[in-house]
Motif scaffolding. Structure first.
Motif, short mmCIF file in Angstrom:
data_model
loop_
_atom_site.label_atom_id
_atom_site.label_comp_id
_atom_site.label_asym_id
_atom_site.label_seq_id
_atom_site.Cartn_x
_atom_site.Cartn_y
_atom_site.Cartn_z
N CYS A 54 -59.63 34.93 5.88
CA CYS A 54 -59.75 34.60 4.46
C CYS A 54 -58.47 35.01 3.76
O CYS A 54 -57.63 35.74 4.31
CB CYS A 54 -60.98 35.26 3.83
N GLN A 55 -58.31 34.53 2.53
CA GLN A 55 -57.07 34.77 1.78
C GLN A 55 -57.41 34.93 0.31
O GLN A 55 -58.05 34.05 -0.29
CB GLN A 55 -56.12 33.59 2.00
N GLU A 96 -51.55 32.92 12.70
CA GLU A 96 -50.27 32.78 12.01
C GLU A 96 -50.43 32.04 10.68
O GLU A 96 -49.76 32.34 9.70
CB GLU A 96 -49.29 32.04 12.92
N GLY A 97 -51.34 31.07 10.66
CA GLY A 97 -51.65 30.39 9.41
C GLY A 97 -50.53 29.52 8.91
O GLY A 97 -49.77 28.92 9.68
N VAL A 98 -50.40 29.43 7.58
CA VAL A 98 -49.41 28.56 6.94
C VAL A 98 -48.24 29.41 6.45
O VAL A 98 -48.43 30.37 5.72
CB VAL A 98 -50.04 27.79 5.76
N VAL A 112 -47.70 25.15 10.01
CA VAL A 112 -49.09 25.54 10.19
C VAL A 112 -49.27 26.00 11.63
O VAL A 112 -49.07 25.22 12.56
CB VAL A 112 -50.06 24.39 9.86
N ASN A 113 -49.59 27.27 11.79
CA ASN A 113 -49.73 27.88 13.12
C ASN A 113 -48.51 27.60 14.00
O ASN A 113 -48.62 27.28 15.18
CB ASN A 113 -51.01 27.39 13.80
N GLY A 201 -50.18 32.23 3.95
CA GLY A 201 -51.20 33.12 4.48
C GLY A 201 -51.99 32.47 5.58
O GLY A 201 -51.70 31.34 6.00
N PRO A 202 -53.03 33.13 6.07
CA PRO A 202 -53.80 32.60 7.21
C PRO A 202 -54.62 31.36 6.89
O PRO A 202 -54.98 30.61 7.81
CB PRO A 202 -54.72 33.78 7.58
#
Length: 423
Positions: A54-55, A96-98, A112-113, A201-202
């Motif tokens: 979550c972010q 890793e997320g964005v 993205v990742n 963030g993720p």
């Protein structure tokens, strides 16, 4: 010390998969005073114990009020627990997320990742900012390559454009759609001013930019050598814009949200001005996409809208909640689709669509290009009233056709998201 919040998600009997969800939340009562600088948030599915990345995005720097966002795995997960405190993520590696990287040459790269998805290009060598390339789920660009010296060179990637922005009633507006000539005051440019926020963030990456919409300066002797420019009359700044682009972590598919808010700088702005005897067709966005050449209808691609219509003939100029343009991303390659969705709160929803077999794909709430299409008329924005042209769009890039990509379900998830109760 940690605090815990229970969330109950109501799907109203619908099936949801990998759905972005955001809720407004105030964490003041949950974050201890001594932890305010370095607290962490962990979201756990109560049934399985699975951690869901979550972010938290504060409404302003340092604020504990803001939005909590996550990608919800499926409708099977109805109860979540949010744990807040120091080191609550210890031993867990977030995805890793964005990530957003400033290249230093007026381009932001979005990953993205670890996979490159798009660039936000705001170099003033171009007539307006835009997203390019846009890499789809099979690792191939789904918009037309640039530079391109074929038809309509102003149709670049994904951008925001308007064909008729007037600062005075009874006068033809400035064209912010086509390229125009240097020193031609009948045309204008969208010029980047600053970034209000860049967040990664993720769960998502966000770019919030400020732009101005400015009429071209009129030059005495137009030339490509800027050092020799002599300004005959300064162009007028007509509008300011706040543009927010959100890229969600739903790999390998892509979800890109674009929210544009335009406000008048002059006393009044007329969009798609109603001028008697006007010769120019109202080529209007605001959202404009040019699909990859291999995906075009004339190259074997397909156009389908939310009302079950197909082909340019049935979809061009017609109102729809969404339109999906799909086809091979390269000759003999995989099928990808670009579904563009109009938010229910947008003015004149469901919007008309300027969608063409040659690859143009634009949402257009003004459409009156043919006599059989109803003229929606201008939109008036008063500075004194605080009027704003506030539009939201979602771009969903998927594999296969709109049925395989669940486009209708995706629109419903966005237009009517699950209800989340904080318990």
């Amino acid at each position: 010390m940690t605090s815990r919040i229970s969330l109950q998600v109501d799907f109203e009997g619908r099936k949801f998969y990998l759905t972005p969800i955001s809720i407004e939340i105030d964490l003041k009562e949950y974050v201890k005073r001594g932890d305010r600088e370095d607290f962490e948030i962990k979201m756990v599915d109560e049934a399985t114990g699975r951690i869901i990345p979550c972010q938290f995005s504060p409404s302003e720097n340092g604020s504990l009020n803001g939005n909590l966002s996550w990608i919800h795995p499926s409708y099977a997960h109805e109860k979540l627990e949010v744990i807040i405190g120091r080191d609550v993520l210890k031993g867990y590696n977030l995805p890793e997320g964005v990530k957003i990287w400033d290249r230093g040459d007026h381009q932001l790269e979005v990953f993205v990742n670890g996979v490159h998805v798009t660039n936000y290009i705001y170099n003033d060598a171009y007539e307006r900012p835009f997203l390019y390339p846009v890499i789809g789920p099979d690792g191939i660009n789904v918009v037309r390559h640039i530079p391109n010296f074929g038809d309509h060179p102003h149709q670049k990637g994904i951008n925001i454009a308007l064909g008729d922005v007037s600062g005075k009633r009874g006068e033809t507006g400035i064209n912010f759609w086509a390229l125009g000539d240097i020193g031609d005051p009948r045309h204008g440019r969208v010029i980047h001013q600053r970034f209000r926020k860049i967040e990664d963030g993720p769960v998502f990456g966000l770019i919030e930019a400020e732009n101005i919409w400015k009429q071209n300066d009129e030059l005495e002797e137009p030339t490509y050598n800027r050092s020799k420019w002599k300004i005959k009359s300064k162009g007028q700044i007509l509008m300011k814009e706040r543009r927010t682009i959100t890229v969600w972590n739903v790999s390998p598919m892509r979800i890109i949200d674009i929210h544009t808010v335009m406000e008048p700088i002059t006393d009044e702005i007329i969009l798609s001005a109603d001028v008697e005897g006007k010769e120019m067709a109202k080529e209007n966005g605001p959202l404009v996409i040019r699909v990859a050449d291999s995906m075009r209808e004339i190259s074997g691609g397909r156009i389908v809208n939310s009302e079950g219509k197909m082909t340019e003939k049935e979809c061009w100029g017609r109102p729809a909640r969404w339109v999906d343009y799909y086809g091979p991303v390269k000759k003999g390659g995989p099928i990808n689709g670009i579904a563009t969705m109009d938010h229910p709160e947008n003015i004149r929803h469901p919007t008309g669509w300027h969608v063409r077999g040659y690859g143009l794909f634009a949402a257009n709430p003004f459409y009156d290009k043919k006599p059989e299409w109803p003229d929606q008329g201008p939109i008036y924005l008063s500075k004194a009233r605080g009027d704003r042209f506030d539009m939201r769009y979602r771009i969903y890039i998927h594999r296969g056709d709109p049925w395989q990509g669940r486009v209708e379900e995706r629109w419903r998830e966005w237009a009517n998201p699950p209800q989340v109760e904080i318990q």
